[in-house]
Design a protein around this motif. Structure first.
Motif, PDB file in Angstrom:
ATOM      1  N   LEU A   1      72.354  83.409  19.123  1.00  0.00           N
ATOM      2  CA  LEU A   1      72.502  84.697  19.159  1.00  0.00           C
ATOM      3  C   LEU A   1      71.127  85.639  19.665  1.00  0.00           C
ATOM      4  O   LEU A   1      71.247  86.333  20.452  1.00  0.00           O
ATOM      5  N   ARG A   2      70.128  85.365  18.967  1.00  0.00           N
ATOM      6  CA  ARG A   2      68.898  86.181  19.078  1.00  0.00           C
ATOM      7  C   ARG A   2      68.325  85.696  20.589  1.00  0.00           C
ATOM      8  O   ARG A   2      67.649  86.386  21.078  1.00  0.00           O
ATOM      9  N   ARG A   3      68.542  84.457  20.911  1.00  0.00           N
ATOM     10  CA  ARG A   3      68.096  84.212  22.287  1.00  0.00           C
ATOM     11  C   ARG A   3      68.610  85.103  23.413  1.00  0.00           C
ATOM     12  O   ARG A   3      67.810  85.268  24.427  1.00  0.00           O
ATOM     13  N   TYR A   4      69.644  85.634  23.035  1.00  0.00           N
ATOM     14  CA  TYR A   4      70.368  86.419  24.381  1.00  0.00           C
ATOM     15  C   TYR A   4      70.194  87.810  23.954  1.00  0.00           C
ATOM     16  O   TYR A   4      70.888  88.494  24.530  1.00  0.00           O
ATOM     17  N   GLY A   5      69.662  88.314  22.584  1.00  0.00           N
ATOM     18  CA  GLY A   5      69.110  89.739  22.475  1.00  0.00           C
ATOM     19  C   GLY A   5      70.194  90.238  21.336  1.00  0.00           C
ATOM     20  O   GLY A   5      70.440  91.319  21.243  1.00  0.00           O
ATOM     21  N   VAL A   6      71.079  89.459  20.794  1.00  0.00           N
ATOM     22  CA  VAL A   6      72.049  90.006  19.812  1.00  0.00           C
ATOM     23  C   VAL A   6      71.404  90.142  18.272  1.00  0.00           C
ATOM     24  O   VAL A   6      70.480  89.260  17.768  1.00  0.00           O
ATOM     25  N   ASP A   7      71.533  91.304  17.706  1.00  0.00           N
ATOM     26  CA  ASP A   7      71.117  91.694  16.434  1.00  0.00           C
ATOM     27  C   ASP A   7      71.867  90.763  15.351  1.00  0.00           C
ATOM     28  O   ASP A   7      73.064  90.959  15.442  1.00  0.00           O
ATOM     29  N   THR A   8      71.372  89.935  14.685  1.00  0.00           N
ATOM     30  CA  THR A   8      71.688  89.106  13.652  1.00  0.00           C
ATOM     31  C   THR A   8      71.776  89.589  12.347  1.00  0.00           C
ATOM     32  O   THR A   8      72.023  89.014  11.458  1.00  0.00           O
ATOM     33  N   THR A   9      71.171  90.729  12.043  1.00  0.00           N
ATOM     34  CA  THR A   9      71.203  91.409  10.756  1.00  0.00           C
ATOM     35  C   THR A   9      72.647  91.429   9.987  1.00  0.00           C
ATOM     36  O   THR A   9      72.474  91.441   8.662  1.00  0.00           O
ATOM     37  N   GLY A  10      73.772  91.491  10.908  1.00  0.00           N
ATOM     38  CA  GLY A  10      74.966  90.858  10.124  1.00  0.00           C
ATOM     39  C   GLY A  10      75.563  89.680   9.834  1.00  0.00           C
ATOM     40  O   GLY A  10      76.487  89.585   9.056  1.00  0.00           O
ATOM     41  N   CYS A  11      74.693  88.837   9.934  1.00  0.00           N
ATOM     42  CA  CYS A  11      75.135  87.351   9.764  1.00  0.00           C
ATOM     43  C   CYS A  11      74.552  86.842   8.319  1.00  0.00           C
ATOM     44  O   CYS A  11      73.470  87.016   7.973  1.00  0.00           O
ATOM     45  N   ARG A  12      75.515  86.111   7.627  1.00  0.00           N
ATOM     46  CA  ARG A  12      75.358  85.926   6.272  1.00  0.00           C
ATOM     47  C   ARG A  12      75.426  84.268   6.188  1.00  0.00           C
ATOM     48  O   ARG A  12      76.038  83.748   6.916  1.00  0.00           O
ATOM     49  N   PHE A  13      74.818  83.600   5.268  1.00  0.00           N
ATOM     50  CA  PHE A  13      74.816  82.184   4.999  1.00  0.00           C
ATOM     51  C   PHE A  13      75.698  81.834   3.749  1.00  0.00           C
ATOM     52  O   PHE A  13      75.509  82.760   2.790  1.00  0.00           O
ATOM     53  N   ALA A  14      76.339  80.786   3.606  1.00  0.00           N
ATOM     54  CA  ALA A  14      76.841  80.487   2.307  1.00  0.00           C
ATOM     55  C   ALA A  14      77.320  78.897   2.355  1.00  0.00           C
ATOM     56  O   ALA A  14      76.931  78.252   3.589  1.00  0.00           O
ATOM     57  N   ASP A  15      77.616  78.179   1.286  1.00  0.00           N
ATOM     58  CA  ASP A  15      78.230  77.055   1.382  1.00  0.00           C
ATOM     59  C   ASP A  15      79.262  76.912   2.285  1.00  0.00           C
ATOM     60  O   ASP A  15      80.168  77.582   2.640  1.00  0.00           O
ATOM     61  N   GLY A  16      79.421  75.535   2.995  1.00  0.00           N
ATOM     62  CA  GLY A  16      80.548  75.200   3.817  1.00  0.00           C
ATOM     63  C   GLY A  16      79.852  74.803   5.147  1.00  0.00           C
ATOM     64  O   GLY A  16      78.745  74.008   5.096  1.00  0.00           O
ATOM     65  N   ARG A  17      80.782  74.594   5.994  1.00  0.00           N
ATOM     66  CA  ARG A  17      80.495  74.092   7.021  1.00  0.00           C
ATOM     67  C   ARG A  17      80.618  74.853   8.433  1.00  0.00           C
ATOM     68  O   ARG A  17      81.027  75.876   8.307  1.00  0.00           O
ATOM     69  N   LEU A  18      80.003  74.449   9.702  1.00  0.00           N
ATOM     70  CA  LEU A  18      80.184  75.279  10.797  1.00  0.00           C
ATOM     71  C   LEU A  18      81.543  74.564  11.653  1.00  0.00           C
ATOM     72  O   LEU A  18      81.819  73.425  11.720  1.00  0.00           O
ATOM     73  N   GLY A  19      82.505  75.806  11.781  1.00  0.00           N
ATOM     74  CA  GLY A  19      83.674  75.359  12.453  1.00  0.00           C
ATOM     75  C   GLY A  19      83.298  74.778  13.862  1.00  0.00           C
ATOM     76  O   GLY A  19      82.503  75.102  14.621  1.00  0.00           O
ATOM     77  N   LEU A  20      84.211  73.943  14.268  1.00  0.00           N
ATOM     78  CA  LEU A  20      84.009  73.209  15.584  1.00  0.00           C
ATOM     79  C   LEU A  20      85.372  73.635  16.559  1.00  0.00           C
ATOM     80  O   LEU A  20      86.548  73.714  15.935  1.00  0.00           O
ATOM     81  N   TYR A  21      85.182  73.616  17.823  1.00  0.00           N
ATOM     82  CA  TYR A  21      86.317  73.265  18.615  1.00  0.00           C
ATOM     83  C   TYR A  21      86.016  72.212  19.692  1.00  0.00           C
ATOM     84  O   TYR A  21      84.866  72.124  20.101  1.00  0.00           O
ATOM     85  N   PHE A  22      86.878  71.286  20.096  1.00  0.00           N
ATOM     86  CA  PHE A  22      86.741  70.219  21.263  1.00  0.00           C
ATOM     87  C   PHE A  22      87.382  70.742  22.332  1.00  0.00           C
ATOM     88  O   PHE A  22      88.718  71.079  22.506  1.00  0.00           O
ATOM     89  N   LEU A  23      87.006  70.630  23.242  1.00  0.00           N
ATOM     90  CA  LEU A  23      87.405  70.953  24.691  1.00  0.00           C
ATOM     91  C   LEU A  23      87.513  69.804  25.444  1.00  0.00           C
ATOM     92  O   LEU A  23      86.328  69.123  25.802  1.00  0.00           O
ATOM     93  N   THR A  24      88.740  69.453  26.256  1.00  0.00           N
ATOM     94  CA  THR A  24      88.915  68.517  27.158  1.00  0.00           C
ATOM     95  C   THR A  24      89.022  69.322  28.554  1.00  0.00           C
ATOM     96  O   THR A  24      90.108  70.102  28.624  1.00  0.00           O
ATOM     97  N   PRO A  25      88.142  69.490  29.441  1.00  0.00           N
ATOM     98  CA  PRO A  25      88.356  70.633  30.618  1.00  0.00           C
ATOM     99  C   PRO A  25      89.407  69.874  31.584  1.00  0.00           C
ATOM    100  O   PRO A  25      89.722  68.624  31.675  1.00  0.00           O
ATOM    101  N   GLY A  26      90.155  70.976  32.265  1.00  0.00           N
ATOM    102  CA  GLY A  26      91.011  70.564  33.174  1.00  0.00           C
ATOM    103  C   GLY A  26      90.253  69.942  34.352  1.00  0.00           C
ATOM    104  O   GLY A  26      89.187  69.859  34.649  1.00  0.00           O
TER     105      GLY A  26
END
Length: 333
Positions: free
Chosen positions: A72-97
């Motif tokens: 997010l920061r790489r593209y200039g987005v303010d990340t002060t609203g991002c929080r951290f907690a236990d858990g995992r990062l959500g995933l999604y898998f894409l098969t392109p058409g």
């Protein structure tokens, strides 16, 4: 192209794992990784266009969460609203058409750090302080009772602070499996709070639990049901093949509408095209609040440009968007 304060985007940030072009998922020995998420895509697109944008989410307290913040920061987005907690990062898998074979997405989001949020996970008054707008989508409500309550809390705080809300229906049937009957009741209050609704007749029919399929009648029903609503924005797509689409855009207000001509173009990647459209509309309405034609053309242009880029988010700058709209197609040297 300036806004008085940041557009605050609220939603889950994911990791997307994509099969190589022309391959089925896991047919090859590798996948391509991108960070993704509808609301984060809008934040990145707006930041690239020169608007202040803040993303609010919750991420796992591990290196993947750290990398997502850096994305997010790489593209200039303010990340002060991002929080951290236990858990995992959500995933999604894409098969392109490919050719006439449609793309396919598989979500793996259960138990993520974001899926565990609830109405008390964020202190919204400071997160929304000075904001020009809140943007969110129906995807958050689809992730469970806790995220749905968090979305409602965000919208309530924005309304209490007099901050306008943009809501993208973004109905994903697979995320509502087993809870389909809850969708209208959970999504309707979010739409009712919005002055801008991104969606089409199908989205409106779902929100209002009607069978209206005609666009004009659906929009009229939305304006009647939601007194706060000022603009309905959406696209119409014809899929000619996985690598060639035809797209037009339309914006409706209570006073009239503006619709673009349909444009046929080659497709590198469709994912994120709707988020780019939303960002383009928000960008244009910040420039000219009453000019529906300008917003429709700008949203369509940014979406078309996104279709020529891999990954989830539009990275087009304001100068690049202006050049495209002028018809500049040759190599810029």
């Amino acid at each position: 192209m300036t806004t008085t304060g940041p557009v605050v985007c609220f939603g889950e940030l994911l990791l997307r794992l994509t099969a190589p072009a022309g391959s089925m998922l896991l047919q090859d020995s590798y996948v391509n990784a991108h960070f993704a998420g509808a609301e984060a895509n809008v934040a990145i697109a707006l930041a690239r266009l020169g608007h202040p944008a803040r993303h609010v989410t919750r991420l796992p307290a591990n290196p993947l969460g750290d990398a997502a913040i850096q994305h997010l920061r790489r593209y200039g987005v303010d990340t002060t609203g991002c929080r951290f907690a236990d858990g995992r990062l959500g995933l999604y898998f894409l098969t392109p058409g490919a050719s006439l074979r449609a793309a396919h997405i598989v979500y793996d989001r259960a138990g993520s750090a974001f899926a565990g949020i609830d109405a008390d996970s964020f202190s919204w008054p400071p997160l929304l302080a000075g904001a020009s707008r809140l943007h969110l989508s129906g995807i958050t409500a689809a992730l469970g009772a806790g995220p749905a309550a968090a979305a409602s809390a965000a919208v309530a705080a924005a309304r209490n602070a007099g901050i306008p809300v943009a809501f993208d229906g973004n109905y994903r049937a697979s995320l509502w499996t087993g809870r389909e009957h809850l969708a209208p009741a959970l999504l309707r209050p979010l739409a009712a709070a919005a002055d801008i609704l991104f969606g089409d007749a199908r989205d409106i029919a779902l929100l209002l639990e009607t069978a209206v399929a005609d666009h004009d009648r659906a929009v009229a029903a939305a304006f009647a049901a939601f007194p706060n609503l000022a603009v309905v924005a959406g696209t119409r797509r014809t899929v000619l093949g996985s690598d060639r689409h035809r797209l037009s855009a339309r914006l409706d207000s209570r006073a009239g509408h503006a619709e673009t001509a349909a444009v046929e173009f080659p497709v590198v990647e469709r994912i994120g095209g709707g988020d780019a459209f939303a960002a383009g509309v928000l960008h244009a309405l910040a420039e000219r609040p009453a000019d529906l034609a300008h917003a429709a053309e700008t949203g369509l242009a940014l979406s078309i440009l996104k279709h020529g880029l891999s990954g989830d988010a539009s990275l087009t700058t304001a100068a690049e968007l202006a050049a495209f709209r002028r018809g500049d197609r040759d190599v810029r040297r």
